[in-house]
Design a protein around this motif. Structure first.
Motif, mmCIF file in Angstrom:
data_model
loop_
_atom_site.group_PDB
_atom_site.id
_atom_site.type_symbol
_atom_site.label_atom_id
_atom_site.label_comp_id
_atom_site.label_asym_id
_atom_site.label_seq_id
_atom_site.Cartn_x
_atom_site.Cartn_y
_atom_site.Cartn_z
ATOM 1 N N ARG A 160 0.845 -1.267 -0.204
ATOM 2 C CA ARG A 160 -0.142 0.055 0.047
ATOM 3 C C ARG A 160 0.786 1.311 0.046
ATOM 4 N N ALA A 163 4.062 0.073 -3.929
ATOM 5 C CA ALA A 163 4.125 -1.453 -4.492
ATOM 6 C C ALA A 163 5.518 -1.634 -5.462
ATOM 7 N N SER A 167 7.754 -4.882 -4.963
ATOM 8 C CA SER A 167 8.250 -5.709 -6.119
ATOM 9 C C SER A 167 9.607 -5.887 -6.269
ATOM 10 N N GLY A 195 0.882 -9.368 -7.637
ATOM 11 C CA GLY A 195 0.554 -8.421 -8.425
ATOM 12 C C GLY A 195 -0.788 -8.189 -8.638
ATOM 13 N N GLY A 196 -1.601 -9.242 -8.897
ATOM 14 C CA GLY A 196 -2.983 -9.372 -8.994
ATOM 15 C C GLY A 196 -3.637 -8.732 -7.779
ATOM 16 N N ILE A 198 -2.633 -6.671 -5.535
ATOM 17 C CA ILE A 198 -2.359 -5.360 -5.369
ATOM 18 C C ILE A 198 -2.962 -4.625 -6.177
ATOM 19 N N GLN A 199 -3.230 -5.050 -7.517
ATOM 20 C CA GLN A 199 -4.217 -4.192 -8.273
ATOM 21 C C GLN A 199 -5.443 -3.947 -8.010
ATOM 22 N N THR A 200 -5.982 -5.252 -7.452
ATOM 23 C CA THR A 200 -7.271 -5.090 -6.885
ATOM 24 C C THR A 200 -8.045 -3.773 -6.385
ATOM 25 N N PRO A 201 -7.310 -3.262 -5.082
ATOM 26 C CA PRO A 201 -6.530 -4.167 -4.128
ATOM 27 C C PRO A 201 -7.278 -5.224 -3.164
ATOM 28 N N SER A 202 -7.055 -6.222 -2.946
ATOM 29 C CA SER A 202 -7.723 -7.100 -2.047
ATOM 30 C C SER A 202 -6.588 -7.658 -1.052
#
Length: 234
Positions: A160, A163, A167, A195-196, A198-202
């Protein structure tokens, strides 16, 4: 704030020498012998960071970096409460760089800059230590569920906060790991899943990805350890 900073600095000068040793094994033994002291010290550090983040990250940045260095070493302690206190402190440090929306913009920028400065010094060491713990190379009594902080919680805070930093440090940590514990395919899958999330973010997806990585890596770590054991002579 300054008085609290002075108090923590004085206390730290008493604490740090108690855990200095010639080898990592000796340091671990010292930590193991005094888990209550480790727990109380890092909860004090967390309270100071939560209460006075500006003082901790500006006037006290050098002390915060020193506490982070000690925190990386202390992640080796296989004691649930003490380990949780160390991780709670790491969460507090990174969390200071994620201020509330109502925070004054100048203050928010200063806090982010302060955390950037600390992470520039200790970020890689922190992430490498946490990934080693998740993979079973060092103790991991608080992977995603603990009394204090957790490995997944620290990494989520970093995701958060920045990112890209997460990474970069994760890739470096993975590259340093034994391929028999985490091979290239597992590394790629882990980073893609993370990565997925983080992108959601969930956070739930993120933590679940950490747990899956940990389960697979620890299984491989156990297999490696068994293969390296000297067969008993009959």
């Amino acid at each position: 704030d300054c008085k609290l900073l002075e108090m923590l600095g004085s206390f730290s000068q008493l604490i740090f020498p108690q855990f200095q040793a010639a080898t990592p094994a000796d340091t671990l033994q010292l930590l193991t012998n005094k888990p209550d002291l480790v727990e109380e010290y890092f909860y004090l550090c967390s309270k100071f960071m939560d209460s006075c983040p500006r003082a901790a990250l500006e006037q006290g940045q050098a002390l915060s970096i020193a506490c982070m260095q000690f925190g990386v070493i202390a992640t080796t302690i296989d004691h649930r409460e003490a380990n949780g206190a160390v991780l709670a402190f790491l969460e507090s440090v990174i969390g200071a760089g994620i201020p509330r929306e109502s925070t004054d913009p100048a203050l928010a920028a200063g806090l982010r800059g302060g955390v950037d400065g600390v992470m520039a010094q200790q970020g890689q060491a922190v992430v490498s230590a946490l990934l080693e713990a998740a993979a079973g190379v060092r103790p991991s009594p608080n992977l995603e569920d603990g009394k204090g902080g957790t490995i997944a919680g620290v990494l989520w805070k970093l995701a958060r906060f920045n990112a890209a930093t997460l990474s970069t440090t994760l890739m470096a940590a993975l590259a340093a790991m034994d391929e028999r514990v985490v091979d290239n395919e597992e590394r790629g899958k882990f980073m893609a899943e993370l990565g997925g999330a983080i992108q959601t973010p969930s956070k739930e997806h993120f933590c679940r990805t950490i747990v899956t990585f940990s389960r697979n890596a620890q299984r491989n770590q156990r297999r490696l350890q068994r293969s390296q054991q000297t067969p008993t002579q009959g």
